[in-house]
Design a protein around this motif. Structure first.
Motif, PDB file in Angstrom:
ATOM      1  N   GLY B 173       0.794  -1.216   0.000  1.00 17.84           N
ATOM      2  CA  GLY B 173       0.000   0.000   0.000  1.00 17.84           C
ATOM      3  C   GLY B 173       0.824   1.262   0.000  1.00 17.84           C
ATOM      4  N   GLU B 174       2.129   1.154   0.267  1.00 20.89           N
ATOM      5  CA  GLU B 174       2.982   2.348   0.262  1.00 20.89           C
ATOM      6  C   GLU B 174       3.226   2.784  -1.179  1.00 20.89           C
ATOM      7  OE1 GLU B 174       3.833   3.894   2.883  1.00 20.89           O
ATOM      8  OE2 GLU B 174       3.657   2.450   4.524  1.00 20.89           O
ATOM      9  N   ILE B 175       3.545   4.054  -1.321  1.00 24.58           N
ATOM     10  CA  ILE B 175       3.816   4.586  -2.664  1.00 24.58           C
ATOM     11  C   ILE B 175       5.317   4.883  -2.760  1.00 24.58           C
ATOM     12  CG2 ILE B 175       3.289   6.404  -4.342  1.00 24.58           C
ATOM     13  CD1 ILE B 175       0.740   5.049  -3.654  1.00 24.58           C
ATOM     14  N   ILE B 176       5.968   4.295  -3.777  1.00 15.96           N
ATOM     15  CA  ILE B 176       7.365   4.661  -4.004  1.00 15.96           C
ATOM     16  C   ILE B 176       7.465   5.393  -5.327  1.00 15.96           C
ATOM     17  CG2 ILE B 176       8.441   2.823  -2.637  1.00 15.96           C
ATOM     18  CD1 ILE B 176       8.765   1.210  -5.199  1.00 15.96           C
ATOM     19  N   ARG B 177       8.566   6.143  -5.482  1.00  8.85           N
ATOM     20  CA  ARG B 177       8.773   6.834  -6.755  1.00  8.85           C
ATOM     21  C   ARG B 177       9.832   6.089  -7.550  1.00  8.85           C
ATOM     22  NH1 ARG B 177       6.254  11.357  -7.592  1.00  8.85           N
ATOM     23  NH2 ARG B 177       7.614  11.973  -9.323  1.00  8.85           N
ATOM     24  N   VAL B 178       9.459   5.732  -8.772  1.00 11.49           N
ATOM     25  CA  VAL B 178      10.393   5.056  -9.662  1.00 11.49           C
ATOM     26  C   VAL B 178      10.627   6.006 -10.821  1.00 11.49           C
ATOM     27  CG1 VAL B 178      10.792   3.050 -11.116  1.00 11.49           C
ATOM     28  CG2 VAL B 178       9.451   2.819  -9.015  1.00 11.49           C
ATOM     29  N   ASN B 179      11.899   6.426 -10.968  1.00 13.74           N
ATOM     30  CA  ASN B 179      12.205   7.480 -11.923  1.00 13.74           C
ATOM     31  C   ASN B 179      11.356   8.702 -11.547  1.00 13.74           C
ATOM     32  OD1 ASN B 179      13.952   8.152 -13.852  1.00 13.74           O
ATOM     33  ND2 ASN B 179      12.955   7.091 -15.543  1.00 13.74           N
ATOM     34  N   ARG B 180      10.440   9.131 -12.391  1.00 17.88           N
ATOM     35  CA  ARG B 180       9.646  10.286 -11.995  1.00 17.88           C
ATOM     36  C   ARG B 180       8.178   9.931 -11.836  1.00 17.88           C
ATOM     37  NH1 ARG B 180      12.005  12.267 -15.985  1.00 17.88           N
ATOM     38  NH2 ARG B 180      14.165  12.299 -15.306  1.00 17.88           N
ATOM     39  N   THR B 181       7.936   8.656 -11.752  1.00 21.31           N
ATOM     40  CA  THR B 181       6.533   8.244 -11.669  1.00 21.31           C
ATOM     41  C   THR B 181       6.274   7.541 -10.337  1.00 21.31           C
ATOM     42  OG1 THR B 181       4.930   6.774 -12.674  1.00 21.31           O
ATOM     43  CG2 THR B 181       7.203   6.174 -12.936  1.00 21.31           C
ATOM     44  N   SER B 182       5.090   7.666  -9.826  1.00 25.25           N
ATOM     45  CA  SER B 182       4.835   7.016  -8.548  1.00 25.25           C
ATOM     46  C   SER B 182       4.136   5.689  -8.772  1.00 25.25           C
ATOM     47  CB  SER B 182       4.008   7.916  -7.623  1.00 25.25           C
ATOM     48  OG  SER B 182       2.943   8.458  -8.329  1.00 25.25           O
ATOM     49  N   CYS B 183       4.280   4.839  -7.778  1.00 26.49           N
ATOM     50  CA  CYS B 183       3.972   3.444  -7.975  1.00 26.49           C
ATOM     51  C   CYS B 183       3.521   2.866  -6.638  1.00 26.49           C
ATOM     52  CB  CYS B 183       5.288   2.787  -8.434  1.00 26.49           C
ATOM     53  SG  CYS B 183       5.091   1.229  -9.195  1.00 26.49           S
ATOM     54  N   LYS B 184       2.402   2.198  -6.620  1.00 24.98           N
ATOM     55  CA  LYS B 184       1.880   1.663  -5.375  1.00 24.98           C
ATOM     56  C   LYS B 184       2.324   0.204  -5.224  1.00 24.98           C
ATOM     57  CE  LYS B 184      -2.531   0.714  -3.167  1.00 24.98           C
ATOM     58  NZ  LYS B 184      -3.847   0.257  -3.634  1.00 24.98           N
ATOM     59  N   ILE B 185       2.853  -0.109  -4.023  1.00 22.00           N
ATOM     60  CA  ILE B 185       3.341  -1.473  -3.785  1.00 22.00           C
ATOM     61  C   ILE B 185       2.160  -2.376  -3.484  1.00 22.00           C
ATOM     62  CG2 ILE B 185       4.778  -2.926  -2.295  1.00 22.00           C
ATOM     63  CD1 ILE B 185       6.491  -0.377  -1.802  1.00 22.00           C
ATOM     64  N   ILE B 186       2.043  -3.470  -4.274  1.00 22.25           N
ATOM     65  CA  ILE B 186       0.922  -4.391  -4.043  1.00 22.25           C
ATOM     66  C   ILE B 186       1.392  -5.770  -3.578  1.00 22.25           C
ATOM     67  CG2 ILE B 186      -0.657  -3.242  -5.664  1.00 22.25           C
ATOM     68  CD1 ILE B 186       0.067  -5.526  -7.666  1.00 22.25           C
ATOM     69  N   GLY B 187       2.702  -5.989  -3.569  1.00 24.11           N
ATOM     70  CA  GLY B 187       3.159  -7.312  -3.116  1.00 24.11           C
ATOM     71  C   GLY B 187       4.653  -7.350  -2.890  1.00 24.11           C
ATOM     72  N   LEU B 188       5.053  -8.364  -2.085  1.00 27.30           N
ATOM     73  CA  LEU B 188       6.472  -8.541  -1.756  1.00 27.30           C
ATOM     74  C   LEU B 188       6.942  -9.880  -2.314  1.00 27.30           C
ATOM     75  CD1 LEU B 188       9.023  -7.684  -0.132  1.00 27.30           C
ATOM     76  CD2 LEU B 188       8.038  -8.904   1.818  1.00 27.30           C
ATOM     77  N   LEU B 189       8.083  -9.839  -3.049  1.00 24.58           N
ATOM     78  CA  LEU B 189       8.624 -11.056  -3.664  1.00 24.58           C
ATOM     79  C   LEU B 189       9.458 -11.849  -2.655  1.00 24.58           C
ATOM     80  CD1 LEU B 189       9.743  -9.293  -6.925  1.00 24.58           C
ATOM     81  CD2 LEU B 189       8.094 -11.178  -6.853  1.00 24.58           C
ATOM     82  N   GLU B 190       9.423 -13.135  -2.831  1.00 22.86           N
ATOM     83  CA  GLU B 190      10.233 -14.050  -2.020  1.00 22.86           C
ATOM     84  C   GLU B 190      11.725 -13.758  -2.260  1.00 22.86           C
ATOM     85  OE1 GLU B 190       9.705 -18.764  -1.893  1.00 22.86           O
ATOM     86  OE2 GLU B 190      10.735 -18.035  -3.683  1.00 22.86           O
ATOM     87  N   ALA B 191      12.521 -13.828  -1.165  1.00 23.59           N
ATOM     88  CA  ALA B 191      13.956 -13.532  -1.294  1.00 23.59           C
ATOM     89  C   ALA B 191      14.657 -14.638  -2.077  1.00 23.59           C
ATOM     90  CB  ALA B 191      14.578 -13.396   0.088  1.00 23.59           C
ATOM     91  N   LYS B 192      15.526 -14.240  -2.987  1.00 24.83           N
ATOM     92  CA  LYS B 192      16.274 -15.222  -3.787  1.00 24.83           C
ATOM     93  C   LYS B 192      17.764 -15.216  -3.447  1.00 24.83           C
ATOM     94  CE  LYS B 192      13.772 -16.332  -7.943  1.00 24.83           C
ATOM     95  NZ  LYS B 192      13.975 -16.650  -9.360  1.00 24.83           N
ATOM     96  N   GLY B 193      18.219 -14.179  -2.787  1.00 26.92           N
ATOM     97  CA  GLY B 193      19.646 -14.105  -2.425  1.00 26.92           C
ATOM     98  C   GLY B 193      20.497 -13.639  -3.594  1.00 26.92           C
ATOM     99  N   TYR B 194      21.807 -13.832  -3.387  1.00 31.88           N
ATOM    100  CA  TYR B 194      22.737 -13.381  -4.416  1.00 31.88           C
ATOM    101  C   TYR B 194      22.978 -14.477  -5.432  1.00 31.88           C
ATOM    102  CZ  TYR B 194      23.946  -9.204  -1.791  1.00 31.88           C
ATOM    103  OH  TYR B 194      23.902  -8.007  -1.186  1.00 31.88           O
ATOM    104  N   THR B 195      23.331 -14.099  -6.646  1.00 34.23           N
ATOM    105  CA  THR B 195      23.771 -15.084  -7.615  1.00 34.23           C
ATOM    106  C   THR B 195      25.222 -15.421  -7.307  1.00 34.23           C
ATOM    107  OG1 THR B 195      24.658 -13.474  -9.145  1.00 34.23           O
ATOM    108  CG2 THR B 195      22.348 -14.058  -9.417  1.00 34.23           C
ATOM    109  N   GLY B 196      25.720 -16.451  -7.953  1.00 29.12           N
ATOM    110  CA  GLY B 196      27.116 -16.839  -7.773  1.00 29.12           C
ATOM    111  C   GLY B 196      28.070 -15.735  -8.191  1.00 29.12           C
ATOM    112  N   PHE B 197      27.592 -14.748  -8.918  1.00 23.79           N
ATOM    113  CA  PHE B 197      28.464 -13.672  -9.378  1.00 23.79           C
ATOM    114  C   PHE B 197      28.280 -12.426  -8.534  1.00 23.79           C
ATOM    115  CE2 PHE B 197      27.129 -16.421 -12.816  1.00 23.79           C
ATOM    116  CZ  PHE B 197      28.346 -16.995 -13.135  1.00 23.79           C
ATOM    117  N   GLY B 198      27.591 -12.574  -7.401  1.00 24.29           N
ATOM    118  CA  GLY B 198      27.471 -11.474  -6.454  1.00 24.29           C
ATOM    119  C   GLY B 198      26.386 -10.483  -6.828  1.00 24.29           C
ATOM    120  N   GLN B 199      25.486 -10.881  -7.715  1.00 23.51           N
ATOM    121  CA  GLN B 199      24.404  -9.969  -8.085  1.00 23.51           C
ATOM    122  C   GLN B 199      23.218 -10.199  -7.148  1.00 23.51           C
ATOM    123  OE1 GLN B 199      22.954 -10.569 -12.028  1.00 23.51           O
ATOM    124  NE2 GLN B 199      21.621  -8.762 -11.926  1.00 23.51           N
ATOM    125  N   ASP B 200      22.704  -9.090  -6.613  1.00 19.29           N
ATOM    126  CA  ASP B 200      21.585  -9.196  -5.682  1.00 19.29           C
ATOM    127  C   ASP B 200      20.294  -9.365  -6.472  1.00 19.29           C
ATOM    128  OD1 ASP B 200      19.738  -9.051  -3.718  1.00 19.29           O
ATOM    129  OD2 ASP B 200      20.292  -7.036  -3.014  1.00 19.29           O
TER     130      ASP B 200
END
Lengths: 235, 405
Positions: B173-200
Motif C-alpha cells: 500500500g505504500e507509494i514509491i517513486r520510480v524514476n519520476r513516476t509514482s507506484c503503489k506497492i501491491i506485493g512482496l517477492l520471495e527472497a532469492k539471495g545473491y547469484t554466484g556472481f554477487g548480483q543481488d
C-alpha cells in the motif's frame, strides 16, 4: 678367533691425506697389536697420528694402505654401513666433550645405541638403568645433560658406551674437560670396568697422570710408534 | 623402529616450537588456500547451477539481435529490430508445450521512498512472469490482467528494496517513486539471495509492462521474452517451435538469418557450471604454487636442522646408526612437519570455506577426495623437500661430524 690372539692388529698401516707434493702421512706404516682385556693409553703431540690411529681402532676410519683387523675381521676394507654395524656391536665411545644429546634425559641418551640394534623399548630401559647403575648414576636417569655436572655427564657417556656390552671401549681424552678430583673418579671407573668386565680400553690422553691408570702406554710421533711401554716394566 | 623415529621427530619439532611453527606456516597457508579455494569453488558451482535453475527451470529466453556465432554481429543491412508486442502475441497464440510466456524489459533506475533512495533493477512485465521465473510472493498479489493492460502504477518489490525503505515492516500500500513516476506497492517477492556472481536478485521492482514502457523506457520495446516449458516438453524441442513462430511473426524470409536469439537456460547453466569448475581449478593451481613455496621452506629449515645437528648425527653414526637410519630420521621429521602443516591447513581451509559459504550464501561443499589429496600431497612435499637435506645428513663423515662445533 683363537684365545690370546690380539683383538686389534695394525699391519703396516698408512693413512695419507692430499696429493703429490702436499701429501701428508698421518700414519706411516704402523705395526701394532692390542690384546683383549688390555687398558692402553695412547699419547703423543698433536699431529703425531694418535687421533688417526684411534679413529681407525674405533672403526670410524679406514687405512689408506696396510691392514687393520679387528676381532680377526679386516675392518679396514668394510664399507660405511658394515663398520657402523661393527661399532654398534663391539665398540663403545667416550669423548672429551661428552657428546650427549642435549635436552634428552640420561636414560634416553644411554638407550640410543640400543635403538640402532632394534632392542625393544622396555628391554632398552632396563639395560640403560643397569648401565647407569654401573657408573653410579642411580636417581639421575631423568636429568638432561644441562642438569648434570661435567663428571656426571661423562658417566652418562660411559654408561652409553657400555650399555651394549662392547668388547672395546675407545676413549678420546675422557678427562680433558674435568678437574683433578673428577678425573680421578672417572679413571677409577674406567679401571674398574677394565678389571671387572674385562673391557678392552684404548684411551687417548696427553696427561701422564691419566696415562698412569693404563697398564700400557703407546707414544706416537710423526706417524710412527715412538715407544710402547708396559706399566710393570716401569715399576 | 619407524614409530620410534616418528616419536623422535615429534620431540624435535616440539623442541623448536617457534621455528617449527614458522616452517609449518608455509604449508598451512598453502594447504588452507587450496582447500578453501576448491571448497568455495565447488560450492559456487553448485550455487550457479541452483541459481540458474532458480531463474526458472526449463526456461528459454528470447532477445533481439542475431544469435552470437561465427562472423559476429550482423552487417549494416541488418538493423536490430527490437521484440514487439505482436511477437509476444504470436507466441501466446501459437506455441504449444509452454507453461508460461512472459515479456520483460529492464533498466537500472533510481527508486525513492521518503528521503531514502536506491538504484534498483526495474522490470516491466506481466502476471505470467512470476510463473515463468518460478518466483513466489511472500505477501500481496500479482498484477491483474487489467493492470497489465492499462499500465497502472502498481509494483511488486524484492526483499532488498523492502529492507532499504521499510526495514522489516509491511510495504503493502505504500507509494514509491520510480524514476519520476509514482507506484503503489501491491506485493512482496520471495527472497532469492545473491547469484554466484554477487548480483543481488532481490534488488528489484516489478511493474506492468505498459507502465514501464510508457513511464520509464519511453518506447514500446520488449527486451526479453521468457518461455517456461511445461513438464512434458524439453527445451530442446520447444526452441525450434519458438524460432518458427517468431520468424513467421517477424516476416523473416528463409534466405535470411534470424534477428533474434533464443537462449536455453539449461545449456547456460551447464556452461556456467563448467566455467566455474575451470575457474576453481585455476585458483586451486595458483594456491598450489604457495604449497611449493611451503615445501621450499621445509627444505630450508631441514638444511638448517641438519647443519645444527651435525654433532648429533656424528654421535649417532659413531654409536652405530646406518646411513638409512639418519636418512629416515630426517625424512620422517620433514614429513611429520609438513603433514602436521597439512592437517592444520585443512582445518583452516575448511573453516575459511565455511565462513565464505555463510557470507556468500553458497553451499558448503567439502570434498573428501580433495582433503585426502591435500593430506597426501603435503606428506609428499615433506618427503620430496626433506630428501636432499636428509641425504646430506646421512652422508656425513662421522669423524668430521663429531668434530663439528
Amino acid at each position: 678367533m683363537a684365545a690370546g690372539a690380539p683383538l686389534i692388529t695394525f699391519d703396516k698401516v698408512w693413512k695419507s691425506y692430499g696429493q703429490g707434493e702436499a701429501r701428508v702421512h698421518a700414519l706411516a706404516g704402523v705395526d701394532l697389536a692390542i690384546k683383549r682385556g688390555e687398558f692402553v693409553a695412547i699419547m703423543g703431540p698433536s699431529g703425531s697420528g694418535k687421533s688417526t690411529a684411534m679413529n681407525i681402532i674405533g672403526c670410524l676410519d679406514t687405512p689408506t694402505a696396510g691392514t687393520y683387523s679387528f676381532m680377526g675381521i679386516d675392518a679396514g676394507r668394510l664399507d660405511r654401513n658394515r663398520r657402523a654395524m661393527l661399532r654398534n656391536l663391539y665398540v663403545g665411545f667416550v669423548f672429551q666433550g661428552y657428546n650427549l644429546l642435549a635436552r634428552t634425559t640420561a636414560a634416553e641418551n644411554v638407550e640410543l645405541p640400543l635403538i640402532y640394534r632394534g632392542v625393544a623399548s622396555r628391554e632398552r630401559r632396563n639395560l640403560a638403568m643397569q648401565a647407569l647403575a654401573q657408573v653410579g648414576l642411580v636417581g639421575r636417569e631423568h636429568h638432561t645433560p644441562a642438569e648434570l655436572s661435567g663428571g656426571q655427564q661423562q658417566r652418562v657417556a660411559i654408561a652409553r658406551a657400555i650399555v651394549t656390552r662392547p668388547t672395546l671401549l675407545v676413549a678420546d681424552e675422557p678427562t680433558g674437560n674435568l678437574d683433578t678430583a673428577r678425573t680421578h673418579e672417572i679413571m677409577e671407573l674406567l679401571t674398574q670396568l677394565n678389571t671387572e668386565l674385562g673391557l678392552t680400553i684404548a684411551m687417548v690422553t696427553h696427561e701422564v697422570d691419566v696415562a698412569g691408570y693404563a697398564e700400557r702406554t703407546i707414544r706416537f710421533l710423526d706417524g710412527h710408534v715412538a715407544s710402547d711401554i708396559m706399566k710393570v716394566e716401569l715399576a | 623402529m619407524i614409530w620410534e623415529t616418528v616419536r623422535l621427530s615429534l620431540r624435535s619439532i616440539r623442541r623448536n616450537v617457534l621455528r617449527s611453527f614458522l616452517t609449518l606456516l608455509g604449508i598451512v597457508i598453502g594447504v588452507a588456500a587450496v582447500i578453501a579455494m576448491l571448497t568455495i569453488g565447488s560450492g559456487t558451482t553448485e550455487k550457479v547451477k541452483a541459481d540458474i535453475s532458480k531463474l526458472g527451470s526449463n526456461l528459454l529466453v528470447v532477445r533481439s539481435g542475431r544469435p552470437a556465432g561465427p562472423g559476429g554481429p550482423g552487417g549494416l543491412d541488418q538493423v536490430v529490430r527490437p521484440l514487439a508486442e505482436k511477437d509476444l502475441e504470436a507466441l501466446v497464440a501459437h506455441l504449444s508445450g509452454a507453461r508460461a510466456i512472459s515479456p520483460a524489459s529492464q533498466k537500472q533506475v533510481r527508486v525513492i521512498f521518503g528521503t531514502e533512495s536506491l538504484t534498483s533493477g526495474v522490470t516491466g512485465t506481466d502476471s505470467a512472469y512470476l510463473e515463468a521465473r518460478d518466483w513466489k510472493l511472500v505477501s500481496g498479489r500479482p498484477f491483474s490482467d487489467s493492470e497489465t493492460r492499462s499500465g497502472t502504477g502498481v509494483c511488486l518489490i524484492g526483499e532488498t528494496v523492502r529492507q532499504q525503505f521499510f526495514g522489516d515492516g509491511d510495504p503493502e500500500g505504500e507509494i514509491i517513486r520510480v524514476n519520476r513516476t509514482s507506484c503503489k506497492i501491491i506485493g512482496l517477492l520471495e527472497a532469492k539471495g545473491y547469484t554466484g556472481f554477487g548480483q543481488d536478485q532481490d534488488n528489484v521492482v516489478l511493474m506492468p509492462l505498459h507502465a514501464y514502457q510508457r513511464r520509464i523506457a519511453g518506447n514500446r520495446d520488449i527486451d526479453n521474452i521468457y518461455i517456461a516449458a511445461d513438464d512434458r516438453t524439453p527445451t530442446s524441442e520447444l526452441q525450434p517451435r519458438v524460432e518458427d513462430i517468431l520468424r513467421d511473426a517477424r516476416r523473416i524470409t528463409p534466405d535470411r538469418e534470424s534477428d533474434f536469439a533464443i537462449r536455453d537456460m539449461t545449456q547456460i547453466a551447464d556452461a556456467m557450471a563448467s566455467a566455474t569448475t575451470t575457474m576453481t581449478g585455476m585458483l586451486g593451481a595458483v594456491a598450489g604454487v604457495s604449497l611449493l613455496v611451503g615445501g621450499i621452506g621445509i627444505m630450508n629449515i631441514m638444511l638448517v636442522s641438519v647443519t645444527e645437528r651435525t654433532r648429533e648425527i656424528g654421535i649417532r653414526l659413531a654409536i652405530g646408526a646406518h646411513e638409512k637410519h639418519i636418512l629416515i630420521q630426517f625424512l620422517v621429521e620433514a614429513t611429520v612437519l609438513s603433514l602436521l602443516g597439512g592437517i592444520i591447513g585443512i582445518l583452516i581451509g575448511l573453516a575459511l570455506a565455511g565462513l565464505a559459504s555463510l557470507t556468500l550464501t553458497i553451499p558448503f561443499a567439502p570434498s573428501p577426495a580433495v582433503i585426502l589429496l591435500a593430506v597426501g600431497f603435503s606428506a609428499l612435499i615433506g618427503m620430496v623437500f626433506g630428501f636432499f637435506p636428509a641425504m646430506r645428513g646421512a652422508r656425513l663423515n662421522p669423524i668430521d661430524a663429531l668434530r663439528h662445533e
